[in-house]
Design a protein around this motif. Structure first.
Motif, PDB file in Angstrom:
ATOM      1  N   ALA A 164       4.297 -21.105 -42.291  1.00  0.00           N
ATOM      2  CA  ALA A 164       4.489 -21.144 -40.851  1.00  0.00           C
ATOM      3  C   ALA A 164       4.534 -22.606 -40.401  1.00  0.00           C
ATOM      4  CB  ALA A 164       3.357 -20.402 -40.151  1.00  0.00           C
ATOM      5  N   PRO A 165       5.133 -22.892 -39.254  1.00  0.00           N
ATOM      6  CA  PRO A 165       5.228 -24.274 -38.778  1.00  0.00           C
ATOM      7  C   PRO A 165       3.858 -24.933 -38.676  1.00  0.00           C
ATOM      8  CG  PRO A 165       6.639 -22.858 -37.476  1.00  0.00           C
ATOM      9  CD  PRO A 165       5.835 -21.960 -38.360  1.00  0.00           C
ATOM     10  N   GLY A 166       3.746 -26.127 -39.259  1.00  0.00           N
ATOM     11  CA  GLY A 166       2.504 -26.877 -39.187  1.00  0.00           C
ATOM     12  C   GLY A 166       1.427 -26.438 -40.152  1.00  0.00           C
ATOM     13  N   LEU A 167       1.721 -25.420 -40.941  1.00  0.00           N
ATOM     14  CA  LEU A 167       0.718 -24.903 -41.872  1.00  0.00           C
ATOM     15  C   LEU A 167       1.198 -25.059 -43.310  1.00  0.00           C
ATOM     16  CD1 LEU A 167      -0.355 -21.599 -40.078  1.00  0.00           C
ATOM     17  CD2 LEU A 167      -1.432 -23.864 -39.944  1.00  0.00           C
ATOM     18  N   GLU A 168       0.243 -24.962 -44.243  1.00  0.00           N
ATOM     19  CA  GLU A 168       0.598 -25.041 -45.656  1.00  0.00           C
ATOM     20  C   GLU A 168       1.192 -23.712 -46.123  1.00  0.00           C
ATOM     21  OE1 GLU A 168      -2.803 -28.262 -47.139  1.00  0.00           O
ATOM     22  OE2 GLU A 168      -2.746 -26.231 -47.948  1.00  0.00           O
ATOM     23  N   ARG A 169       1.944 -23.804 -47.197  1.00  0.00           N
ATOM     24  CA  ARG A 169       2.498 -22.595 -47.797  1.00  0.00           C
ATOM     25  C   ARG A 169       1.350 -21.756 -48.342  1.00  0.00           C
ATOM     26  NH1 ARG A 169       7.725 -23.094 -51.619  1.00  0.00           N
ATOM     27  NH2 ARG A 169       8.315 -24.270 -49.751  1.00  0.00           N
ATOM     28  N   GLU A 170       1.394 -20.460 -48.078  1.00  0.00           N
ATOM     29  CA  GLU A 170       0.324 -19.586 -48.540  1.00  0.00           C
ATOM     30  C   GLU A 170       0.882 -18.420 -49.346  1.00  0.00           C
ATOM     31  OE1 GLU A 170      -1.858 -17.518 -45.528  1.00  0.00           O
ATOM     32  OE2 GLU A 170      -0.069 -16.853 -44.462  1.00  0.00           O
TER      33      GLU A 170
END
Length: 121
Positions: A40-46
């Protein structure tokens, strides 16, 4: 040449469903671990879901348990992610991955280009 091509993303309403597909060429997904990730925008890949082998039970992130299902279609060399009861937290770019490690056995990783999923409220 190995390619993973995702498809099926798009805009969906809150509570709706989507089915993502990841078509593999140049590799046999029956022999490899496969997984779906999202960013998601601004977040790390999960990590969303992963399956270490054909016939094994996939493992899911807590946030998607009971709503998402990883499906291997070995004959068509395709991995699907069935997503139900979507909410705004599911909005992200979704990526598939083939290869990586399953226990102590590791292989080269391959990634798709990603497909955008947007959930509208």
């Amino acid at each position: 040449q190995v390619q993973l091509v995702e498809s099926g993303g798009g805009l969906v309403q809150f509570g709706g469903s989507l089915r993502l597909s990841c078509a593999a060429s140049g590799i046999r997904i029956s022999d490899l671990p496969v997984a779906w990730y999202r960013q998601a925008p601004g977040l790390e890949r999960e990590l969303v879901a992963r399956s270490t082998r054909t016939g094994g039970s996939p493992i899911y992130a807590d946030s998607v348990k009971g709503r998402f299902t990883l499906i291997r279609d070995v004959a068509r060399r395709t991995v699907h992610l069935q997503m139900n009861n979507l909410n705004s937290d599911d909005t992200a770019v979704y990526y598939c991955r083939a290869g990586g490690c399953a226990g102590s056995v590791c292989s080269q990783e391959y990634w798709g280009q990603g497909t955008q999923v947007t959930v509208s409220s």
